[in-house]
Design a protein around this motif. Structure first.
Motif, PDB file in Angstrom:
ATOM      1  N   ALA A   1       9.968  -3.277  -2.749  1.00 58.11           N
ATOM      2  CA  ALA A   1      10.166  -2.856  -4.144  1.00 58.11           C
ATOM      3  C   ALA A   1       9.927  -4.017  -5.098  1.00 58.11           C
ATOM      4  CB  ALA A   1      11.578  -2.301  -4.326  1.00 58.11           C
ATOM      5  N   ASN A   2      10.484  -5.171  -4.767  1.00 59.64           N
ATOM      6  CA  ASN A   2      10.305  -6.339  -5.636  1.00 59.64           C
ATOM      7  C   ASN A   2       8.845  -6.784  -5.700  1.00 59.64           C
ATOM      8  OD1 ASN A   2      12.880  -6.980  -6.766  1.00 59.64           O
ATOM      9  ND2 ASN A   2      13.567  -7.564  -4.730  1.00 59.64           N
ATOM     10  N   ARG A   3       8.119  -6.665  -4.599  1.00 60.07           N
ATOM     11  CA  ARG A   3       6.711  -7.080  -4.570  1.00 60.07           C
ATOM     12  C   ARG A   3       5.845  -6.235  -5.497  1.00 60.07           C
ATOM     13  NH1 ARG A   3       3.912  -7.076   0.595  1.00 60.07           N
ATOM     14  NH2 ARG A   3       2.593  -8.645  -0.331  1.00 60.07           N
ATOM     15  N   VAL A   4       6.198  -4.952  -5.657  1.00 66.54           N
ATOM     16  CA  VAL A   4       5.392  -4.057  -6.495  1.00 66.54           C
ATOM     17  C   VAL A   4       6.042  -3.793  -7.854  1.00 66.54           C
ATOM     18  CG1 VAL A   4       4.177  -2.964  -4.568  1.00 66.54           C
ATOM     19  CG2 VAL A   4       6.337  -1.988  -5.382  1.00 66.54           C
TER      20      VAL A   4
ATOM     21  N   ASN B   1       1.610   6.995  -6.716  1.00 67.37           N
ATOM     22  CA  ASN B   1       0.588   8.003  -7.050  1.00 67.37           C
ATOM     23  C   ASN B   1       1.096   9.415  -6.801  1.00 67.37           C
ATOM     24  OD1 ASN B   1      -1.342   6.173  -7.926  1.00 67.37           O
ATOM     25  ND2 ASN B   1      -2.218   5.920  -5.892  1.00 67.37           N
ATOM     26  N   LEU B   2       1.842   9.587  -5.710  1.00 66.67           N
ATOM     27  CA  LEU B   2       2.421  10.886  -5.379  1.00 66.67           C
ATOM     28  C   LEU B   2       3.395  11.340  -6.473  1.00 66.67           C
ATOM     29  CD1 LEU B   2       2.100  12.714  -2.867  1.00 66.67           C
ATOM     30  CD2 LEU B   2       4.121  11.615  -1.929  1.00 66.67           C
TER      31      LEU B   2
ATOM     32  N   LYS C   1       0.807  -1.224   0.000  1.00 65.45           N
ATOM     33  CA  LYS C   1       0.000   0.000   0.000  1.00 65.45           C
ATOM     34  C   LYS C   1       0.848   1.287   0.000  1.00 65.45           C
ATOM     35  CE  LYS C   1      -3.900   2.205   2.293  1.00 65.45           C
ATOM     36  NZ  LYS C   1      -4.857   2.128   3.389  1.00 65.45           N
ATOM     37  N   GLY C   2       1.860   1.342   0.843  1.00 63.19           N
ATOM     38  CA  GLY C   2       2.706   2.539   0.910  1.00 63.19           C
ATOM     39  C   GLY C   2       3.430   2.813  -0.394  1.00 63.19           C
ATOM     40  N   PHE C   3       3.904   1.759  -1.044  1.00 64.49           N
ATOM     41  CA  PHE C   3       4.594   1.912  -2.320  1.00 64.49           C
ATOM     42  C   PHE C   3       3.647   2.439  -3.394  1.00 64.49           C
ATOM     43  CE2 PHE C   3       7.123  -1.161   0.008  1.00 64.49           C
ATOM     44  CZ  PHE C   3       8.415  -0.695  -0.192  1.00 64.49           C
TER      45      PHE C   3
END
Length: 167
Positions: A125-128, A101-102, A94-96
């Motif tokens: 990072a790898n997850r997203v 979006n930012l 979620k944070g990534f």
């Protein structure tokens, strides 16, 4: 491997515009603790000039920190003149996504995540599907909860270094 970065650098200042352009990176998501500042909240010397230079080259940046002390993230963000998100709960996705979006960059493969920890920054990072960049900690002193994880992370970092030397 989900624990491995694409790049392993001494510090953020080694992230050059050439490296970013060669890898089609248009945005950076930056960790705070021991990536941009030390345990005493002293910013890495030269980080502000490095940040200004990349921004002038069109690189978008923001801070994504797990700290629940908003002032810490806010102070660094203010000094670097970039937006921030605190209490990100990395490595959760979620944070990534909020940081993406930012930055207003649609393609996650055009974003690199920069941090000093495998279990938060690199796995996240790898997850997203963002580009993970691991940097050495700014200082050997860590917060107590990071000190617990650091020896385990170092085992994986040594394996990563060995695997890159074998290529």
């Amino acid at each position: 491997m989900i624990l491995y970065p694409k790049f392993y650098l001494k510090n953020v200042k080694e992230i050059s515009i050439d490296l970013l352009r060669k890898n089609n990176i248009k945005g950076l998501i930056l960790d705070v603790d021991n990536t941009l500042i030390d345990i005493n909240r002293k910013i890495l010397e030269g980080a502000d000039a490095w940040c200004d230079n990349l921004k002038k080259q069109g690189i978008k940046m923001c801070i994504l920190s797990n700290t629940n002390h908003e002032e810490k993230a806010k102070d660094v963000a203010k000094e670097l003149e970039i937006p921030y998100i605190h209490f990100a709960r990395k490595p959760f996705k979620k944070g990534f996504y909020r940081a993406q979006n930012l930055l207003e960059i649609k393609n996650s493969k055009e974003i690199a995540v920069v941090g000093d920890q495998l279990f938060t920054d690199i796995i996240g990072a790898n997850r997203v599907k963002m580009i993970p960049i691991l940097v050495q900690p700014v200082n050997k002193k860590d917060l107590w909860y990071t000190r617990i994880k650091r020896p385990i992370e170092n085992i994986f970092i040594r394996k990563y270094i060995k695997s890159t030397e074998e290529k």
